[in-house]
Design an enzyme around this catalytic site. Structure first.
Site, PDB file in Angstrom:
ATOM      1  N   CYS A   1     -30.819   8.745 -24.227  1.00 51.68           N
ATOM      2  CA  CYS A   1     -32.117   8.230 -24.670  1.00 51.68           C
ATOM      3  C   CYS A   1     -33.106   9.371 -24.856  1.00 51.68           C
ATOM      4  O   CYS A   1     -34.022   9.284 -25.692  1.00 51.68           O
ATOM      5  CB  CYS A   1     -32.652   7.201 -23.686  1.00 51.68           C
ATOM      6  SG  CYS A   1     -32.823   7.810 -21.991  1.00 51.68           S
TER       7      CYS A   1
ATOM      8  N   HIS B   1     -36.004   6.640 -18.234  1.00 50.17           N
ATOM      9  CA  HIS B   1     -35.615   6.194 -19.577  1.00 50.17           C
ATOM     10  C   HIS B   1     -36.661   6.668 -20.576  1.00 50.17           C
ATOM     11  O   HIS B   1     -37.868   6.638 -20.300  1.00 50.17           O
ATOM     12  CB  HIS B   1     -35.493   4.674 -19.610  1.00 50.17           C
ATOM     13  CG  HIS B   1     -35.031   4.135 -20.927  1.00 50.17           C
ATOM     14  ND1 HIS B   1     -33.811   4.485 -21.488  1.00 50.17           N
ATOM     15  CD2 HIS B   1     -35.618   3.292 -21.811  1.00 50.17           C
ATOM     16  CE1 HIS B   1     -33.671   3.865 -22.648  1.00 50.17           C
ATOM     17  NE2 HIS B   1     -34.756   3.137 -22.863  1.00 50.17           N
TER      18      HIS B   1
END
Length: 911
Positions: free
Chosen positions: A266, A836
């Protein structure tokens, strides 16, 4: 030169290049022009020149004719006839093994044209033109060019032969293939070669020659054309075929395309989405301007591979034919050139972005050979002169679309604290890493366990110095409890055991926010006066036996439970019986004392045999009998020798035997992990003893109240919330430009003092780029602590004004040169060890903001963009935005402003 074969058409083309027929000069004049003239056979060979083959017999006949003065008509050579040099008169392929001087002679272009104009060329025969090439520093005419088999990727069964000189460029091969297969020059194509072993290799650099590419006669060259969805036919994996079929008819907004998470990628997806939404850079790749600037020979670059891999991603994302794409090839390329990104570990999006910008710059650097440039100090010269010189020097070595778009200029001022010497330099930058205002306090949550057994543990929220010590934590707690810090011990409790018991001088940085910290009240540690008692602090664990797993007196069936304790025991009461009653008192809040009937139950049998007095150390077979310290077996955990809790005092094995009475639990010496494996004990007699309270399941069920044991109360301070005031982005920039003193690890060498100094340094902004990247330094790594700052940074979506930060004399008539609008944000959610990454980005075509979360893309409103997760900000200068905005025609409807919010959208709530 390229040719499909020598053909009659080539002869016609050659005639177009010939000079018009002129009066035939005398034979002696002919001889001089051909043999010795300026354009004759005499001049040396020059690379790139054209020379022509003439059949030797015809040329010798011509020599006889001119030398004889034309007296013998039979010597007239007639038209130039090279028939003996060809294998056939259909394809006009040259015979193999022809030797100069025996089969043919070579004439320069001018001499050839003279002879053709005087004598003509046999009808239908093509001229045999060859180029001069330089091979190993030797000039020679290449009689046999390289014959390549050209194949189109969509039709691998049909091959076309084309001839190329070794000095021809691969670009000529590509253009020849495009012409052969009727592919428009506007379409993007690339070449592959098939090696002898059957593998395929890209011909990346089209500027090199056939010789440099080591192409050989008979080699297969395959041309492929990029698909309309931005992919290459050769790059489509079999596993992707089904997805390709699904997306075949998909037509969406270009640029609104997700990126599949390959496993902790990510961070890469976030950086790519931000960069993909920089209009200048994306247009540069979409319009194929990068193809002319790929630098394959830069030793600092990646041979153009990073730029090509990124270009493939951009073309796919902006084709409008994909909902999401799999960046597998790009990930592989990044890992190949930057080993830190190998594998699938989590990384920093800003670090990937830094590598990518540098890699793209070097792969697209227009400077093919970097010259040495000496850095010069200002030496009292005006700032504008020094800055102009520094920027020119930078561009002499670095000239690419990355420099055009992202590079700006700092002014660095360093002052020596001893001699006052001032050093001024101007340095380029690609992004700003700005610090966040850091508080010197931290909030810690702890549980306070009082010595009073009636009081439940109290949860406290304490404000302590970030670089403080354990003693500071005790002092802060003392203000809430009234208990002296000297009577506190701090421990980290994990999985029902003490993970660590801290000393007062240890740093608080070793305690993480997620750690469960218990602070125990103990009696005074040191003796006060001669007659005062000194207590021993014993760590206490709670264990429950699991009879079904208790085999052969082993302790594998004992499971830890509850919260451990730190209990003060007077040194003069160090006996099993005294300890049992002290612990029973400390546990009295949630352990019920047995009634008199319970105590008498089972005692009659104990009185029958005095040798079977119950001792707390024996737990084998569920019995409460103890054979005594001298007969303690391996399972008892009680050492037979002298083992002291602390300071050589009598150990548990020498404690007096207690009176006969039924106990709720038994006591066991254990190691710090709560197990009874004696082999793990430290034989040092100063080792800290750990005591386990072992419960039988039935006794625990009857007398131990688990709900009460787990209960705690919250102190009033827990309700207080230490609010972190948000900071403005401008404050971070001001902090960035504040004068600082260099650290000991990074001193500055003063040329006057001739030694390293802890000088003061100040950075100022002199010139800003078209697209400004601002990195918020949320991750703080110091020798004292590591943390992520979750401070809310307020940043403007529009009109970020840098006019007060740029110290270069400004153009007041163009204020847009200092104002920026936001175009993308890289977000990080989570902490130091995990997290994230996502992206907010404004589409350059629609002006709509979107939220990119790996392969998921959703429209959002502008008021959702600002958050504590903002990590890297992308700003575009307003004059650039206006320049890139297409001019609408009179018939077009008015366009929405850049990065605006169109109406009638369903928006996703990111928060």
């Amino acid at each position: 030169m390229a040719a499909v074969a020598e053909s009659p058409a080539a002869a016609a083309a050659a005639e177009d290049r010939e000079p018009q027929r002129e009066a035939v000069p005398g034979l002696e004049s002919q001889r001089r022009q051909i043999e010795n003239g300026e354009n004759g056979r005499g001049p040396p060979l020059r690379a790139g020149e054209s020379w022509f083959l003439v059949e030797r017999h015809w040329y010798k006949q011509w020599e006889v004719h001119v030398q004889g003065g034309g007296q013998d008509p039979s010597t007239f050579p007639g038209c130039i006839n090279n028939a003996e040099l060809f294998e056939d008169q259909v394809n006009w392929r040259l015979k193999k093994g022809l030797v100069e001087g025996e089969d043919y002679v070579l004439l320069p272009a001018a001499a050839w044209h003279y002879l053709v104009s005087w004598y003509g060329l046999e009808h239908g025969q093509p001229p045999i033109e060859r180029k001069v090439v330089e091979l190993s520093s030797i000039q020679k005419v290449e009689v046999y060019p390289v014959e390549l088999l050209l194949i189109q990727h969509s039709d691998m069964d049909t091959a076309h032969t084309a001839q190329f000189n070794r000095t021809d460029s691969i670009d000529l091969v590509l253009r020849t293939a495009q012409e052969q297969f009727l592919v428009s020059p506007q379409e993007e194509t690339r070449l592959w070669i098939k090696n002898a072993e059957g593998s395929f290799e890209r011909l990346c650099n089209t500027r090199v020659t056939v010789l440099d590419a080591a192409l050989q006669t008979g080699q297969v060259v395959i041309m492929e054309t990029r698909n309309k969805d931005g992919t290459w036919p050769s790059a489509q994996l079999p596993a992707m075929s089904s997805a390709s079929e699904e997306d075949e008819d998909f037509q969406g907004q270009p640029g609104i395309c997700g990126l599949t998470n390959l496993g902790n990628t990510c961070f890469m997806n976030s950086a790519l989405q931000c960069l993909s939404n920089v209009p200048q850079l994306t247009n540069y790749f979409l319009k194929n301007r990068y193809l002319e600037e790929l630098n394959f020979c830069n030793p600092l670059g990646m041979k153009g591979e990073i730029a090509e891999a990124y270009a493939d991603l951009v073309k796919q994302a902006w084709s409008g034919h994909h909902r999401s794409i799999v960046p597998h090839v790009f990930k592989t390329k990044v890992g190949h050139f930057a080993s830190q990104f190998l594998g699938y570990q989590q990384h920093d999006s800003q670090e990937l972005l830094s590598f990518l910008l540098d890699g793209l710059h070097e792969d697209l650097n227009r400077v093919k050979k970097k010259e040495y440039v000496e850095l010069c100090d200002a030496a009292g010269r005006p700032d504008q002169e020094v800055a102009r010189e520094a920027w020119q020097n930078h561009r002499r070595r670095n000239d690419s679309v990355i420099v055009d778009t992202f590079h700006g200029l700092f002014k660095s001022t360093v002052v020596c604290p001893d001699c006052g010497n001032v050093s001024v330099t101007f340095d380029p930058f690609c992004y700003l890493s700005v610090p966040l205002p850091v508080t010197h306090k931290r909030v810690m949550e702890v549980f306070f366990v009082s010595m009073d057994p009636r009081r439940k543990p109290e949860q406290h929220r304490l404000v302590v110095p970030k670089r403080g010590k354990i003693s500071d934590l005790c002092v802060a707690l003392a203000k809430h409890t009234g208990v002296s810090p000297e009577r506190m011990m701090v421990a980290d409790v994990f999985s029902h055991r003490f993970y660590k018991i801290y000393q007062l001088e240890e740093s608080l940085s070793s305690i993480l926010d997620r750690d469960d910290i218990f602070i125990y009240e103990v009696s005074g540690r040191a003796a006060i006066g001669e007659n005062s008692r000194e207590d021993v602090v014993l760590p206490i664990y709670l264990r429950e036996r699991t009879p079904a797993r208790d085999y052969n007196n082993s302790y594998y069936g004992l499971m830890l439970f509850g919260h451990p304790l730190l209990v003060s025991v007077p040194r003069d009461r160090l006996s099993w019986d005294a300890l049992y009653h002290i612990l029973l008192y400390r546990l009295s809040r949630y352990v019920t004392r047995p009634s008199s009937d319970d105590e008498d139950d089972g005692d009659e049998k104990d009185l029958e045999d005095k040798d079977n007095l119950p001792k707390p150390g024996h737990v084998a077979g569920g019995s409460s009998q103890d054979p005594g310290p001298e007969q303690a077996g391996p399972s008892s955990g009680v050492a037979g020798g002298s083992r002291a809790p602390v300071d050589n005092s009598p150990g548990p094995s020498h404690w007096p035997q207690r009176a006969r009475r039924k106990h709720l639990f038994t006591l066991q010496t254990v190691n710090s992990n709560g197990t009874s494996d004696r082999s793990t004990f430290n034989e040092d007699t100063h080792a800290q003893p750990y005591i386990a309270i072992d419960w039988e399941p039935e006794m625990k069920k009857r007398y131990y109240d688990e709900v009460e044991a787990e209960g705690y109360v919250k102190h009033d301070c827990v309700g207080y919330v230490l609010k972190k005031a948000p900071v403005r982005l401008q404050e971070c920039i001001e902090l960035f430009t504040t004068t600082e003193t260099l650290e000991k690890e990074n001193p500055w060498y003063c040329p006057n003092c001739k030694q390293h100094q802890l000088a003061t340094k100040k950075l100022d902004l002199w010139m800003l780029p078209e697209t400004l990247i601002i990195h918020l330094k949320r991750f703080s790594y110091t020798k004292f602590s590591r943390e992520k700052l979750d401070t809310l940074v307020e940043f403007p979506i529009r009109d970020l004004d840098f006019s007060k930060f740029v110290i270069k004399p400004q153009n007041e008539s163009a204020p847009e040169l200092y104002k920026y609008d936001l175009i993308a944000v890289s977000n990080h959610y989570g902490g130091l060890r995990d997290g994230h990454y996502t992206t907010f980005a404004c589409n350059k075509d629609s002006g709509q903001w979107h939220y990119f979360d790996d392969n998921s893309v959703s429209p959002v409103t502008e008021n959702q963009i600002e958050s504590k997760a903002a990590y890297v900000l992308f700003y575009q200068r307003q004059d650039v935005a206006r320049r890139l905005q297409p001019q609408p025609s009179l018939s077009d409807p008015p366009a929405s402003p850049a990065c605006g919010t169109p109406a009638n959208f369903e928006f996703m709530d990111i928060n």
